[in-house]
Motif scaffolding. Sequence first.
Motif, PDB file in Angstrom:
ATOM      1  N   PHE A  71       0.860  -1.186   0.000  1.00  0.00           N
ATOM      2  CA  PHE A  71       0.000   0.000   0.000  1.00  0.00           C
ATOM      3  C   PHE A  71       0.897   1.237   0.000  1.00  0.00           C
ATOM      4  N   SER A  72       0.675   2.112  -0.985  1.00  0.00           N
ATOM      5  CA  SER A  72       1.431   3.365  -1.033  1.00  0.00           C
ATOM      6  C   SER A  72       0.572   4.491  -0.471  1.00  0.00           C
ATOM      7  N   VAL A  73       1.051   5.106   0.589  1.00  0.00           N
ATOM      8  CA  VAL A  73       0.334   6.247   1.168  1.00  0.00           C
ATOM      9  C   VAL A  73       0.304   7.393   0.165  1.00  0.00           C
ATOM     10  N   ASN A  74       1.400   7.562  -0.572  1.00  0.00           N
ATOM     11  CA  ASN A  74       1.484   8.665  -1.532  1.00  0.00           C
ATOM     12  C   ASN A  74       0.456   8.520  -2.647  1.00  0.00           C
ATOM     13  N   LYS A  75       0.278   7.290  -3.099  1.00  0.00           N
ATOM     14  CA  LYS A  75      -0.671   7.023  -4.194  1.00  0.00           C
ATOM     15  C   LYS A  75      -2.065   6.714  -3.662  1.00  0.00           C
ATOM     16  N   GLU A  94       3.545   0.404 -13.787  1.00  0.00           N
ATOM     17  CA  GLU A  94       2.732   0.915 -12.675  1.00  0.00           C
ATOM     18  C   GLU A  94       3.687   1.310 -11.554  1.00  0.00           C
ATOM     19  N   TRP A  95       3.178   1.964 -10.539  1.00  0.00           N
ATOM     20  CA  TRP A  95       4.081   2.326  -9.440  1.00  0.00           C
ATOM     21  C   TRP A  95       4.645   1.077  -8.760  1.00  0.00           C
ATOM     22  N   SER A  96       3.840   0.004  -8.734  1.00  0.00           N
ATOM     23  CA  SER A  96       4.313  -1.224  -8.084  1.00  0.00           C
ATOM     24  C   SER A  96       5.395  -1.928  -8.904  1.00  0.00           C
ATOM     25  N   SER A  97       5.564  -1.531 -10.192  1.00  0.00           N
ATOM     26  CA  SER A  97       6.608  -2.144 -11.030  1.00  0.00           C
ATOM     27  C   SER A  97       7.994  -1.948 -10.421  1.00  0.00           C
ATOM     28  N   TYR A  98       8.201  -0.804  -9.759  1.00  0.00           N
ATOM     29  CA  TYR A  98       9.508  -0.516  -9.149  1.00  0.00           C
ATOM     30  C   TYR A  98       9.802  -1.517  -8.026  1.00  0.00           C
ATOM     31  N   VAL A  99       8.751  -1.854  -7.287  1.00  0.00           N
ATOM     32  CA  VAL A  99       8.903  -2.792  -6.168  1.00  0.00           C
ATOM     33  C   VAL A  99       9.020  -4.217  -6.711  1.00  0.00           C
ATOM     34  N   HIS A 121       5.628   4.878   2.470  1.00  0.00           N
ATOM     35  CA  HIS A 121       5.333   6.301   2.633  1.00  0.00           C
ATOM     36  C   HIS A 121       6.610   7.085   2.346  1.00  0.00           C
ATOM     37  N   SER A 122       6.514   8.038   1.433  1.00  0.00           N
ATOM     38  CA  SER A 122       7.715   8.764   1.009  1.00  0.00           C
ATOM     39  C   SER A 122       7.546  10.261   1.195  1.00  0.00           C
ATOM     40  N   THR A 123       8.622  10.917   1.654  1.00  0.00           N
ATOM     41  CA  THR A 123       8.624  12.384   1.675  1.00  0.00           C
ATOM     42  C   THR A 123       9.439  12.941   0.506  1.00  0.00           C
ATOM     43  N   LEU A 126       7.116  12.648  -5.643  1.00  0.00           N
ATOM     44  CA  LEU A 126       7.084  11.694  -6.756  1.00  0.00           C
ATOM     45  C   LEU A 126       7.190  12.440  -8.080  1.00  0.00           C
ATOM     46  N   GLY A 127       8.167  12.074  -8.887  1.00  0.00           N
ATOM     47  CA  GLY A 127       8.317  12.696 -10.196  1.00  0.00           C
ATOM     48  C   GLY A 127       8.826  14.121 -10.138  1.00  0.00           C
ATOM     49  N   GLY A 128       9.474  14.506  -9.052  1.00  0.00           N
ATOM     50  CA  GLY A 128       9.947  15.881  -8.902  1.00  0.00           C
ATOM     51  C   GLY A 128      11.436  16.036  -9.187  1.00  0.00           C
ATOM     52  N   GLY A 129      12.056  15.015  -9.729  1.00  0.00           N
ATOM     53  CA  GLY A 129      13.474  15.119 -10.078  1.00  0.00           C
ATOM     54  C   GLY A 129      14.414  14.885  -8.908  1.00  0.00           C
ATOM     55  N   LEU A 130      13.876  14.423  -7.774  1.00  0.00           N
ATOM     56  CA  LEU A 130      14.744  14.154  -6.615  1.00  0.00           C
ATOM     57  C   LEU A 130      14.869  12.646  -6.379  1.00  0.00           C
ATOM     58  N   SER A 131      14.498  11.906  -7.403  1.00  0.00           N
ATOM     59  CA  SER A 131      14.681  10.451  -7.451  1.00  0.00           C
ATOM     60  C   SER A 131      13.909   9.672  -6.385  1.00  0.00           C
ATOM     61  N   SER A 132      12.606   9.879  -6.406  1.00  0.00           N
ATOM     62  CA  SER A 132      11.756   9.012  -5.585  1.00  0.00           C
ATOM     63  C   SER A 132      11.844   7.576  -6.089  1.00  0.00           C
ATOM     64  N   SER A 133      12.067   7.410  -7.393  1.00  0.00           N
ATOM     65  CA  SER A 133      12.097   6.053  -7.967  1.00  0.00           C
ATOM     66  C   SER A 133      13.258   5.242  -7.393  1.00  0.00           C
ATOM     67  N   ALA A 134      14.462   5.814  -7.390  1.00  0.00           N
ATOM     68  CA  ALA A 134      15.612   5.075  -6.842  1.00  0.00           C
ATOM     69  C   ALA A 134      15.449   4.856  -5.343  1.00  0.00           C
TER      70      ALA A 134
HETATM   71  P1  ADP Z   1      11.590  10.812  -9.741  1.00  0.00           P
HETATM   72  O1  ADP Z   1      12.462   9.605  -9.574  1.00  0.00           O
HETATM   73  O2  ADP Z   1      12.341  12.012 -10.208  1.00  0.00           O
HETATM   74  O3  ADP Z   1      10.777  11.122  -8.517  1.00  0.00           O
HETATM   75  P2  ADP Z   1      10.366   9.108 -11.688  1.00  0.00           P
HETATM   76  O4  ADP Z   1       9.380   9.350 -12.766  1.00  0.00           O
HETATM   77  O5  ADP Z   1      11.663   8.485 -12.041  1.00  0.00           O
HETATM   78  O6  ADP Z   1      10.563  10.487 -10.914  1.00  0.00           O
HETATM   79  O7  ADP Z   1       9.713   8.164 -10.592  1.00  0.00           O
HETATM   80  C1  ADP Z   1       8.454   8.473 -10.042  1.00  0.00           C
HETATM   81  C2  ADP Z   1       7.575   7.225 -10.019  1.00  0.00           C
HETATM   82  O8  ADP Z   1       8.093   6.272  -9.062  1.00  0.00           O
HETATM   83  C3  ADP Z   1       6.172   7.505  -9.566  1.00  0.00           C
HETATM   84  O9  ADP Z   1       5.368   7.955 -10.608  1.00  0.00           O
HETATM   85  C4  ADP Z   1       5.744   6.147  -9.039  1.00  0.00           C
HETATM   86  O10 ADP Z   1       5.394   5.287 -10.100  1.00  0.00           O
HETATM   87  C5  ADP Z   1       7.033   5.607  -8.426  1.00  0.00           C
HETATM   88  N1  ADP Z   1       7.096   5.913  -6.977  1.00  0.00           N
HETATM   89  C6  ADP Z   1       8.087   6.544  -6.334  1.00  0.00           C
HETATM   90  N2  ADP Z   1       7.827   6.668  -5.013  1.00  0.00           N
HETATM   91  C7  ADP Z   1       6.635   6.089  -4.801  1.00  0.00           C
HETATM   92  C8  ADP Z   1       5.789   5.896  -3.650  1.00  0.00           C
HETATM   93  N3  ADP Z   1       6.124   6.343  -2.438  1.00  0.00           N
HETATM   94  N4  ADP Z   1       4.615   5.260  -3.825  1.00  0.00           N
HETATM   95  C9  ADP Z   1       4.251   4.804  -5.045  1.00  0.00           C
HETATM   96  N5  ADP Z   1       4.993   4.964  -6.143  1.00  0.00           N
HETATM   97  C10 ADP Z   1       6.163   5.597  -6.059  1.00  0.00           C
END
Ligand code: ADP
Length: 389
Positions: A71-75, A94-99, A121-123, A126-134
Amino acid sequence: MSLLPQLIEQIKEEFQNRYEAVPSWVVAAPGRVNLIGEHTDYNDGFVLPMAIDRYTVIAAAPAEGPKANLFSVNKNESAEIIIDGIVNPDEKVEWSSYVQGTVSCCREEGFISRPFNALIHSTVPLGGGLSSSASLEVATATLVERISGKKFEPVAKALLCQKAEHLFAKMPCGIMDQFIATMGVEGQAMLLDCRSKKMRMVPLTDANIAILIVNSNVQHELTGSNYAERRDQCRQAAEILGVPSLRDANLLRLEKAKDALGDVLYRRAKHVITENFRAGALADMLALADWESCGRHMYASHESLRDDYEVSCDELDLLVNIAKSIGMEEGVYGSRMTGGGFGGCTVSLVRAGRAVAIGEAIKTRYMEKTGIEPTVFSTKPSQGAMVIL
Ligand code: ADP
Ligand code: MG
């Protein structure tokens, strides 16, 4: 004071509310900002990122099989991922693809997770260029380590997360984001050689200095196609210069080949060559606490990205100009766009005691000119991935 303890308390409570159990494991991994070295990674060059005090935290506990529930709090969304067997990446990301990708890549290396319930839960925006994905990938790999009771060698862990992003998120990213999210150290930036993958940690502990991040909150179209075009131009320029990649070129060689390159390739190559130099120089000047020189390199980087590499935009130029006009006397040493460009964030080196006032001033003037509210926060170099419970 770090914001992480507060986030951890919050996520424990959220976990309990959702799954009616206490979490058995809690892990975290940070977002990052790149201080300098932009568009150098795919040219085998240098980058200088640091982890920021913005984290993706995952709380988890064993569950009845066969899958893992997320469950993603952000989504505000749940998802299921497959824990056992070979998983092929879905067509649709999908966002779960990363996991899913990270769990699957871990499994290939013999790191097996049991079925679990997880809350994310992330601070990191998302998608703001600060690498939420990594930060999500590295937090996931850290969770798998915790569950399996085994530990990756850190470089292998970062490369595995990069592989997950390539295969499952279909994003052909470099190594910077996963390296700094995995191996970031509090009070240090990381000069990373993207060819050799060697790292040099650069101390940045002066209590009087802070890093101010301003998100322009714009992202212009065509980012993807521009990126591919720049990569191709760099490849062409290296070919004309007769070097394996622009990392191996220098200004003397560049000037000699000016006519053969033509205006555009000449400017692209010039940016990469000078930016690699600036990355090393900024690392040295940070270590010497020569803030004035640091600032000069940051402004020069911005100008090079704006004029030679042509990846800035009006909003980013405006933010840098506002910061510059506040000036050193008032606490701004340097400022530049950070990330791929055409929107996203600027990063500025500022006097810590003035960070809030500077942030407010930039915000007011940016809003006056654009009508867009920027997001502003300051941070110190923070710790990479960690196990909390
Ligand atoms: P950035 O890495 O710059 O934040 P990206 O487009 O590379 O941008 O990655 C953002 C994507 O990563 C989101 O659209 C989502 O799919 C996934 N993601 C990152 N953090 C979360 C989170 N806390 N919950 C769900 N999805 C997340
Ligand atoms: Mg990303």
